[in-house]
Motif scaffolding. Structure first.
Motif, short mmCIF file in Angstrom:
data_model
loop_
_atom_site.label_atom_id
_atom_site.label_comp_id
_atom_site.label_asym_id
_atom_site.label_seq_id
_atom_site.Cartn_x
_atom_site.Cartn_y
_atom_site.Cartn_z
N UNK A 69 0.67 -1.11 0.30
CA UNK A 69 -0.17 0.38 -0.02
C UNK A 69 0.47 0.97 -0.26
N UNK A 70 1.92 1.64 0.96
CA UNK A 70 2.26 2.20 0.80
C UNK A 70 3.37 2.71 -0.07
N UNK A 71 3.99 2.01 -0.64
CA UNK A 71 5.17 1.62 -1.73
C UNK A 71 4.37 2.17 -2.85
N UNK A 72 3.02 2.15 -2.95
CA UNK A 72 2.09 2.02 -4.75
C UNK A 72 1.63 3.23 -4.44
N UNK A 73 0.95 3.75 -3.19
CA UNK A 73 0.90 5.86 -2.83
C UNK A 73 2.14 6.23 -2.94
N UNK A 74 2.69 6.32 -2.37
CA UNK A 74 4.23 6.45 -3.00
C UNK A 74 4.51 7.17 -3.78
N UNK A 75 4.62 6.11 -5.06
CA UNK A 75 5.31 6.42 -6.49
C UNK A 75 3.91 7.10 -6.99
N UNK A 76 2.88 6.84 -6.50
CA UNK A 76 1.75 7.78 -7.32
C UNK A 76 2.25 9.46 -7.02
N UNK A 226 -7.71 6.82 -4.68
CA UNK A 226 -8.21 6.38 -3.19
C UNK A 226 -7.33 4.98 -2.76
N UNK A 227 -7.31 4.58 -1.83
CA UNK A 227 -6.82 3.44 -1.07
C UNK A 227 -8.44 3.23 -0.84
N UNK A 228 -8.68 1.67 -0.85
CA UNK A 228 -9.71 1.31 -0.40
C UNK A 228 -10.03 -0.15 -0.13
N UNK A 229 -10.62 -0.80 1.21
CA UNK A 229 -11.13 -2.24 1.09
C UNK A 229 -11.99 -1.91 0.63
N UNK A 230 -12.55 -3.20 -1.40
CA UNK A 230 -12.68 -3.85 -2.04
C UNK A 230 -12.87 -4.04 -3.35
N UNK A 231 -13.20 -4.71 -3.89
CA UNK A 231 -12.75 -5.65 -5.34
C UNK A 231 -13.19 -4.56 -6.11
N UNK A 232 -12.08 -4.67 -7.31
CA UNK A 232 -12.87 -4.17 -8.81
C UNK A 232 -14.39 -4.42 -9.13
N UNK A 295 -7.63 -1.79 -3.35
CA UNK A 295 -7.16 -1.39 -4.43
C UNK A 295 -6.68 -0.42 -4.19
N UNK A 296 -6.22 0.74 -5.12
CA UNK A 296 -6.02 1.64 -5.69
C UNK A 296 -6.33 2.19 -6.58
N UNK A 297 -6.86 3.59 -6.43
CA UNK A 297 -7.23 4.28 -7.88
C UNK A 297 -6.96 5.40 -8.03
N UNK A 298 -6.45 5.63 -9.73
CA UNK A 298 -6.65 7.14 -9.10
C UNK A 298 -7.10 7.54 -10.71
N UNK A 299 -7.02 9.07 -10.48
CA UNK A 299 -7.64 9.48 -11.94
C UNK A 299 -7.47 11.24 -12.37
N UNK A 300 -7.43 11.40 -13.04
CA UNK A 300 -6.57 12.81 -13.35
C UNK A 300 -7.49 13.75 -13.89
N UNK A 301 -7.84 15.01 -14.04
CA UNK A 301 -8.96 16.33 -14.58
C UNK A 301 -7.64 17.20 -15.07
N UNK A 302 -7.15 17.06 -16.19
CA UNK A 302 -6.67 18.25 -17.06
C UNK A 302 -7.58 19.79 -17.44
N UNK A 303 -6.97 20.24 -17.06
CA UNK A 303 -7.67 21.59 -17.93
C UNK A 303 -7.95 20.76 -19.72
N UNK A 304 -8.43 21.26 -20.29
CA UNK A 304 -9.16 21.38 -22.02
C UNK A 304 -8.17 21.23 -22.99
N UNK A 305 -6.82 21.99 -22.66
CA UNK A 305 -5.90 22.48 -23.46
C UNK A 305 -4.90 21.06 -22.78
N UNK A 306 -4.87 20.16 -21.54
CA UNK A 306 -4.21 19.47 -21.12
C UNK A 306 -3.90 18.15 -21.49
N UNK A 307 -5.70 17.90 -21.46
CA UNK A 307 -5.46 17.14 -21.56
C UNK A 307 -5.58 16.03 -22.07
N UNK A 308 -4.34 16.02 -23.61
CA UNK A 308 -4.33 15.14 -24.21
C UNK A 308 -3.02 15.58 -24.36
#
Length: 322
Positions: A69-76, A226-232, A295-308
């Protein structure tokens, strides 16, 4: 013998909150155990736990899970800081339900110190009160790393030039939060204790705050881990994935991995060998079963000019090349 049944709603809420607060204590003790056994390096965790030297060690299964858990979140987190640095910007980090987390101090103790514009920790008022007292205790050493700080709200809040500890109220820290800087939200075992409607509203508050406005036509990129106790594949896992997808909150991307997958494919074999040498782990099948339900979930919301446009689309965990 069972405890008496609460007689009114306020007592039930209090009891529910007490159970949630206990999960922070459990996580802090698990981290302390992993540090003492050599899985992790963290010279600050003992300062946030009473009688740390007397606390019992946790079994290898828990130590291993805490490490993954710590290694993955630290890396993100570190990759987010690296991307902010490459953009020539300071980074903001918001840890909701931070509890006894030491990540701010560990970051300030390493190469990322100059790249953190602001770090926020929010939690229950009694949790922030206790943490503020620990920080201000000269024996803890936490104030040395923090620098000058001031208490607020009767000791429930604490502010320094970069660090802000606050009880749970989004309006309290809105004045310190900049919508123009890249900002990473951290939820570790938080959203599972909220209703889907409440968690969706909370995430939407940040999405709206980091949306284009008259004052901020180009807001900073918003990330969420997000780190939570659940199955994907279970209902809650699907809700969490959906909450981060573009059609719900405007997130440009959303990905997730179980801790089992991370341990198997995202950690260097040499590091896994080092971990395996620390303690004898007989319950490998049980470990895999447990890790499959976190599981660890991650998401990103960029401004429209930087989305891609790189570098933000590159943010995430990548499997180790065999």
């Amino acid at each position: 013998m069972h405890p008496p049944v609460p007689t009114n709603r306020s007592e039930r809420v209090h009891d529910s909150d007490a159970a949630i607060r206990q999960t922070d204590s459990d996580a802090a003790l698990a981290r302390l155990s992993a540090v003492r056994k050599g899985y992790l390096n963290d010279r600050f965790i003992s300062s946030l736990l009473p009688r740390a030297q007397l606390q019992p060690l946790r079994p290898p299964l828990i130590n291993t899970g805490t490490y993954v858990r710590s290694e993955a979140i630290d890396r993100l987190v570190e990759q987010w800081l690296e991307l902010s640095k490459s953009e020539g910007q300071l980074c903001q980090i918001v840890s909701l339900g931070a509890g006894s987390d030491t990540r701010f101090w560990r970051l300030m103790d390493g190469p990322w110190k100059e790249h953190i514009g602001a770090y926020f920790e929010l939690d229950f008022p009694d949790v922030t009160l206790k943490k503020a007292m620990a920080i201000r205790n000269p024996k803890s050493g936490l104030s040395t790393t923090l620098g000058h700080s001031e208490l607020d709200l009767g000791g429930q809040a604490l502010h320094s030039s970069r660090y802000h500890l606050l009880p749970c109220d989004l309006q309290l820290f809105k004045e310190y939060l900049s919508p123009a800087l890249p900002t990473l939200l951290l939820f570790e075992c938080v959203l599972v204790y909220m209703s889907p409607e409440a968690s969706s509203t909370l995430i939407q508050w940040f999405v709206d705050f980091f949306s284009p406005s008259t004052h901020t036509p180009l807001p900073g990129t918003l990330g969420c881990t997000v780190y939570e106790m659940f199955g994907l594949e279970d209902a809650f896992g699907q809700v969490m994935m959906n909450n981060l997808r573009a059609r719900n909150h405007g997130f440009t991307s959303a990905k997730a991995l179980t801790l089992r997958n991370i341990r198997s494919n995202y950690i260097e074999p040499s590091e896994l060998g080092r971990i395996s040498s620390l303690e004898m782990l007989d319950e490998v099948e049980e470990l895999n079963l447990v890790l499959e339900h976190y599981a660890i979930t991650w998401g990103m919301k960029a401004s429209s000019s930087a989305a891609t446009i790189s570098p933000w689309v590159e943010w995430g965990l990548y499997p180790i090349k065999q």
